[in-house]
Enzyme design. Sequence first.
Site, PDB file in Angstrom:
ATOM      1  N   SER A  17      45.213  34.471  30.527  1.00 37.94           N
ATOM      2  CA  SER A  17      44.580  35.784  30.549  1.00 37.94           C
ATOM      3  C   SER A  17      43.839  36.031  29.244  1.00 37.94           C
ATOM      4  CB  SER A  17      45.632  36.881  30.743  1.00 37.94           C
ATOM      5  OG  SER A  17      45.042  38.136  30.443  1.00 37.94           O
ATOM      6  N   HIS A  42      41.878  34.059  33.889  1.00 43.36           N
ATOM      7  CA  HIS A  42      42.213  35.389  34.397  1.00 43.36           C
ATOM      8  C   HIS A  42      41.489  36.439  33.533  1.00 43.36           C
ATOM      9  CE1 HIS A  42      44.939  38.185  36.544  1.00 43.36           C
ATOM     10  NE2 HIS A  42      45.022  38.847  35.396  1.00 43.36           N
ATOM     11  N   ASP A  44      40.929  40.423  32.967  1.00 41.37           N
ATOM     12  CA  ASP A  44      41.470  41.747  33.277  1.00 41.37           C
ATOM     13  C   ASP A  44      40.411  42.827  33.086  1.00 41.37           C
ATOM     14  OD1 ASP A  44      44.317  41.346  33.880  1.00 41.37           O
ATOM     15  OD2 ASP A  44      44.347  40.442  31.882  1.00 41.37           O
ATOM     16  N   MET A  46      39.748  46.887  33.218  1.00 35.89           N
ATOM     17  CA  MET A  46      40.467  48.170  33.187  1.00 35.89           C
ATOM     18  C   MET A  46      39.470  49.305  33.010  1.00 35.89           C
ATOM     19  SD  MET A  46      43.559  47.144  30.652  1.00 35.89           S
ATOM     20  CE  MET A  46      44.426  45.580  30.812  1.00 35.89           C
ATOM     21  N   HIS A  75      40.848  40.407  37.831  1.00 32.72           N
ATOM     22  CA  HIS A  75      41.889  41.362  38.211  1.00 32.72           C
ATOM     23  C   HIS A  75      41.376  42.773  37.930  1.00 32.72           C
ATOM     24  CE1 HIS A  75      46.294  42.793  37.162  1.00 32.72           C
ATOM     25  NE2 HIS A  75      45.795  43.415  38.229  1.00 32.72           N
ATOM     26  N   MET A  77      41.830  46.380  37.603  1.00 34.76           N
ATOM     27  CA  MET A  77      42.763  47.505  37.454  1.00 34.76           C
ATOM     28  C   MET A  77      41.931  48.770  37.326  1.00 34.76           C
ATOM     29  SD  MET A  77      45.447  45.626  34.923  1.00 34.76           S
ATOM     30  CE  MET A  77      44.240  44.391  34.481  1.00 34.76           C
ATOM     31  N   MET A 146      52.738  42.238  39.902  1.00 33.79           N
ATOM     32  CA  MET A 146      52.810  42.582  38.476  1.00 33.79           C
ATOM     33  C   MET A 146      54.265  42.530  38.023  1.00 33.79           C
ATOM     34  SD  MET A 146      49.687  43.091  37.523  1.00 33.79           S
ATOM     35  CE  MET A 146      50.201  43.373  35.831  1.00 33.79           C
ATOM     36  N   ASP A 184      51.885  38.147  37.148  1.00 36.62           N
ATOM     37  CA  ASP A 184      51.127  38.543  35.955  1.00 36.62           C
ATOM     38  C   ASP A 184      51.969  39.476  35.092  1.00 36.62           C
ATOM     39  OD1 ASP A 184      49.155  39.291  34.172  1.00 36.62           O
ATOM     40  OD2 ASP A 184      47.871  40.262  35.663  1.00 36.62           O
TER      41      ASP A 184
HETATM   42  C1  DX5 Z   1      48.271  43.372  32.084  1.00 35.41           C
HETATM   43  C2  DX5 Z   1      47.312  42.307  32.538  1.00 35.41           C
HETATM   44  C3  DX5 Z   1      47.766  40.935  32.262  1.00 35.41           C
HETATM   45  C4  DX5 Z   1      48.020  40.626  30.824  1.00 35.41           C
HETATM   46  C5  DX5 Z   1      49.212  39.724  30.823  1.00 35.41           C
HETATM   47  O1  DX5 Z   1      47.911  44.582  32.633  1.00 35.41           O
HETATM   48  O2  DX5 Z   1      47.048  42.402  33.924  1.00 35.41           O
HETATM   49  O3  DX5 Z   1      46.891  39.962  32.835  1.00 35.41           O
HETATM   50  O4  DX5 Z   1      46.966  40.005  30.140  1.00 35.41           O
HETATM   51  O5  DX5 Z   1      49.514  39.482  29.514  1.00 35.41           O
HETATM   52  P1  DX5 Z   1      50.893  38.856  29.014  1.00 35.41           P
HETATM   53  O6  DX5 Z   1      50.950  37.460  29.540  1.00 35.41           O
HETATM   54  O7  DX5 Z   1      50.714  38.942  27.553  1.00 35.41           O
HETATM   55  O8  DX5 Z   1      51.998  39.731  29.537  1.00 35.41           O
HETATM   56 ZN    ZN Z   2      45.960  40.683  34.911  1.00 36.51          ZN
END
Ligand code: DX5
Ligand code: ZN
Length: 226
Positions: A17, A42, A44, A46, A75, A77, A146, A184
């Site tokens: 990620s 990956h 993310d 947001m 991903h 969010m 999650m 994740d």
């Molecule tokens: C959190 C993200 C993850 C995050 C995971 O909301 O969706 O993808 O980067 O990070 P680690 O592996 O540090 O928990």
């Molecule tokens: Zn993620």
Amino acid sequence: MTSKIPPANGKIYVAPSLLSADLWQLGQDVQRVELAGADWLHVDVMDGHFVPNLSFGPALVRSLKKNTSLPLDVHLMVEHPARFIEPFTKAGADLLTVHLEAQDDVKDVLKQIHALGIKVGVSIKPDTDVRSIIPVLEETDLILVMSVYPGFGGQEFLPEAPERIRQIRQLITKTNRPVWLEVDGGINAQTAREVVQAGADVLVAGNAIFSAKDPAVALKQIKQAS
Ligand code: DX5
Ligand code: ZN
């Protein structure tokens, strides 16, 4: 548009990620994990509403597409994923995962993403009933469980996650369809082993890889453990 992500095939994949990568040297971090055997990247996304944080957008995906051959696992969010289907698909996403808890009609969003020729995933937060994925299982290529509350990297793995993964694996098996089961949050070599035993086949890891002294070594440890 096409997707580099194959249908679920029983192999275990690791997706670093980028949320925990060093933005000052993002290109170098991507090259390092690519060389070390990362399977997907990956990304993310947001929106500051669905989760209390902001992160990456289509511009990053466009740049990754140009500079790495790794499949891009995006991903979302965000509260309104429908708005972002086209920008991320055009930018080069291979898989778009939306949250079941989002405000838009998720089934409709899944159809729209498939119509553009890429893979789709559905994610659930730690407090969402696992059975709520049943209505979308026929339309999805991946379920993302999650194992932390979404929004930030570097959080502790939630101990209830393996049992939730076990239950989802059973639901997936019943469908007789190839559906990836991605996890994740808080994944490191130790939790990787636990979630794979519970039935996961795609492991996202941010902090455990990019905050390690040597990301390549950390990635290999996760791969070996799983
Ligand atoms: C959190 C993200 C993850 C995050 C995971 O909301 O969706 O993808 O980067 O990070 P680690 O592996 O540090 O928990
Ligand atoms: Zn993620």
